[in-house]
Every structure is written in structure tokens, then in C-alpha cells.
Design a protein around this motif. Sequence first.
Motif, short mmCIF file in Angstrom:
data_model
loop_
_atom_site.label_atom_id
_atom_site.label_comp_id
_atom_site.label_asym_id
_atom_site.label_seq_id
_atom_site.Cartn_x
_atom_site.Cartn_y
_atom_site.Cartn_z
N GLY A 112 -1.87 -6.54 -5.56
CA GLY A 112 -0.53 -6.78 -5.05
C GLY A 112 0.32 -7.67 -5.93
N LYS A 116 -2.01 0.39 0.72
CA LYS A 116 -1.57 -0.72 -0.11
C LYS A 116 -2.53 -1.88 0.02
N PRO A 117 -2.51 -2.84 -0.95
CA PRO A 117 -1.67 -2.88 -2.16
C PRO A 117 -2.18 -1.96 -3.27
N ARG A 174 -0.39 -1.26 -7.17
CA ARG A 174 0.73 -1.32 -8.11
C ARG A 174 0.72 -0.16 -9.10
#
Length: 462
Positions: A124, A357-358, A360
Motif C-alpha cells: 500500500g 487491495k492493497p 500498487r
Amino acid sequence: MRQTGLRIAAMAATVFLWVSMAPAADRVEKWLTTPDLKAALSRQDGPKLEPARKTKLSVIEINPSARYQEILGMGASFDHASCENLTKLSPEARAEAMIRLFDPDKGIGMNLMRLCIGASDFIGEPYYTYCDLPEGEKDPEMTRFSIEKDRAYVLPLIKEALKINPSLKFFASPWSPPAWMKDTGQLEGGRLLPEFYPAFAKYLARFIQAYEAEGIPIYAITVQNEPRMNDPNYPTCVWTGEEQRDFIRDHLGPLFRELNLTTRVWCWDHNWNLPEFPIAVLSDPAAAQYVDGTAFHLYEGRVETQSKIREMFPDKHIYFSEGSVFGARGAVKLASILQNWARSYNFWVVLLDEHRKPNRGPHSASATCVELLDDGSLRWNYDYYMYGQFMKFILPGAVRIGVSGPEARTIGYVATRNPDGALVLVVANAGREPWEFAVTHGNRQFRDTLPAGAVATYRWQE
């Protein structure tokens, strides 16, 4: 399926009783997981062991005298996403979740975990390594090396898992060297500059030393996660087999020897589709002397590549370092991974939230075996119990033994002998209909029916 803390604790206690009960001499112990989770790693009335006889059923034949690889362990990853989501739980809920994951009696007993050397794409916060410097600066002696960022939530959870299972083993992989070592000057994409091979070897050695100082011994490392990925959207670094060969032979291996580091080196750490990469490393005796084995992922190619490399280099081990599998078809695939000489199995990412999530990075994610829901509770999915059908019963030190039977895409099986002498057979039925079969072992036999989409584990004494 949502679980209250009381139900989790009750289920954990039940599992403990199931494993502790001594089996009757003429009975096979059995545990079952079905797609509707009416049976979820649940103890069943086991089939009776009887004298072997001819049958029209499909037969799985066990041959304990045929011995193959010794199992190192099975588990998942202490990726940042899973650790962050576990940290969001209350202390009580997190403690219960950790027991369900790592306790060998009250949970599924994951015993081999992958660590990220720096950040992976499932995180995250911004990507990082342990030696990030302002643009234009370099640190070839690693004087500014620091694992401080791992103290926020990664290191505490690793240590918590070790308290639950002190025999837990760890291997680790970098997603990228520090940016200043690369031709791109950034973590995303590019190559490691040869002039920084000595610095990167020191970087990996410093990681091992830093983690061991925290009480976390590193059993093995890989040089690079997925060394044929050159993606500009998340930490990656592309290597050729020849480059990794030279790095291990001329820098990493000699440095580990100089520092008396016992951490093993696994080469490759990528898919089944490019066997020429590990072949380039292992064909050079000067490099191969430092390499314990080859690690694989499942995203491209065929699992038989593992057996090909094992046949070419019988003194080198096979490991499976990354790749989640799903449902009963996933169980069939997991069995085939073990049948093709893997000493280990590690799925990727334990716990995302219900929005996946997380994360990226650019790779989409499926639902993980445990999910953090918006109301703060955890959902334990089929795959958690499916993994447990293997991990809870095929123990470290078990030896895969001979097993033969029907060859069908929807049926998978693997057999081992545990260190205590017990025989373990895991069978998966990914078909749409129940499957009736017999298992023959010497002059004894048992019969059973496995529901569609189910996985069963059988254990008995020879």
C-alpha cells in the motif's frame, strides 16, 4: 462465510482433537473439504482397511518403496499487503487468524514462508529497498543499509508467527536492487549494472545478517523475483541466465563463503516456460557449486519442466516459490507440482481485502484464501481449507512415495510418508460428478467416494 471469534476458537479446538486422536488399526483417518464448505477440513469417518481384492473401480496404488524428494515445507508469503491487512485487525482477531494460519495443530500449519527483500507490487505504501538514496548518490559498501521500514508491520508479524510455530522456515526474494545500481536509475524495470554486482551481493548478505539479528534465520534466497520481467510499473529487474550465472559464481557465492553464511541460493525463481535460464546457471560447475536448486512459478509453461531440470541436474533440488491455485482444479495442480519433484509449495498473498487491495502493481488479483471484509471481519474461503488438506498433513521431512492411478485432468493425487512413518494421501476431484475409487497398498485396500469439487486427505499406518 463470516466467523466470530468464538466459532474460530471452537473450530481450532476441534481440529486439535482430530489430529491428536489415535486411529484404529483397521481404519484410515480422513479429512474432507467440499465446495459448499459443509465439510471444511472436517474429520470424517474413515474408510476401513481390508484385504486387497480385484475391483472394477479406478485404483490408486501406493508404493512406499519408491522414494523421491524430501519435503522442505509449504506455506505462502509475508508480503506487505497481507501483513498490512492483518495489522488492521483487532489484537484478538489477529491472534486468532495467525493461529489458524500457522499453528500445526489448531490451524493449517503453514511452515515455509516467503519474504520480500524490500517491496513487492502488493503493497500500500511507496515501493522501497533497504538502501534508497537521493539521485546521484551511491553506497557500494552498504553503509546506509537499513531494514527500518520493515519494522512497521512486517517484522512484528513474522515474529508473531515464529512464536506460534518456532520451526517456521523462511526464504526471501528481491523484486529489484536499489535504483542507483540499475541502468534506469529507478526500481521499476531495467537491469543491474555489472559494476554493481559486488554491491548487490553485499546488499543480499546484509539483508540476511539484519534479519538473523532479529531472530529470523533465512534458509534460502533467490537472486531475483521473476528475472525475465522488465515492467516499468512496479519493481522489476531483468536478468539473463548467463548474467545470473556470473553473479552467483563470481560475487554472491564467494561472498557468502567468506562471511560463513549458510543461507542457500536458489536460481531462476520464474515460470516453467524458460528452462534454458536455470540450465545456463547449473551447467557451469563453478556457479552450480553455490546453488542448492531451482525455484519455479506457474504463470507460463508446463509443470513437467520441473522434472526435466531435476533429470538434467539430479544433485540439485526443485522448489516451487510462487503461484496461488484455486478450487479443486487448483488442488489437482498443487498435487502435480509435488509429483514433479518440488520440495516446497508457496502460494502468493495470503490476505487482501474484498476489493483485492492493497495492490500498487499492474497485475489484477483473485480473491485470496482469506479476505478482509469492509465490516472488519475475515472471510475464510474454500482455498484456505484446500491448502490445509496438503499443508496440515504433509509435514516437513516427509518423503514423496510412489503412487499411480488414473490419468485424468480432473483427478489429482500425491502420497508421502511422514517422519513418524504414517502414510498420507491427498486426492482431489475437480470433476462434476462424485468419483468412486479404491486405494491399494500392498495386500490392503480401502474404498471411498469423493464428491465433485472436493479434496480429501487420508492418513494411516503401514
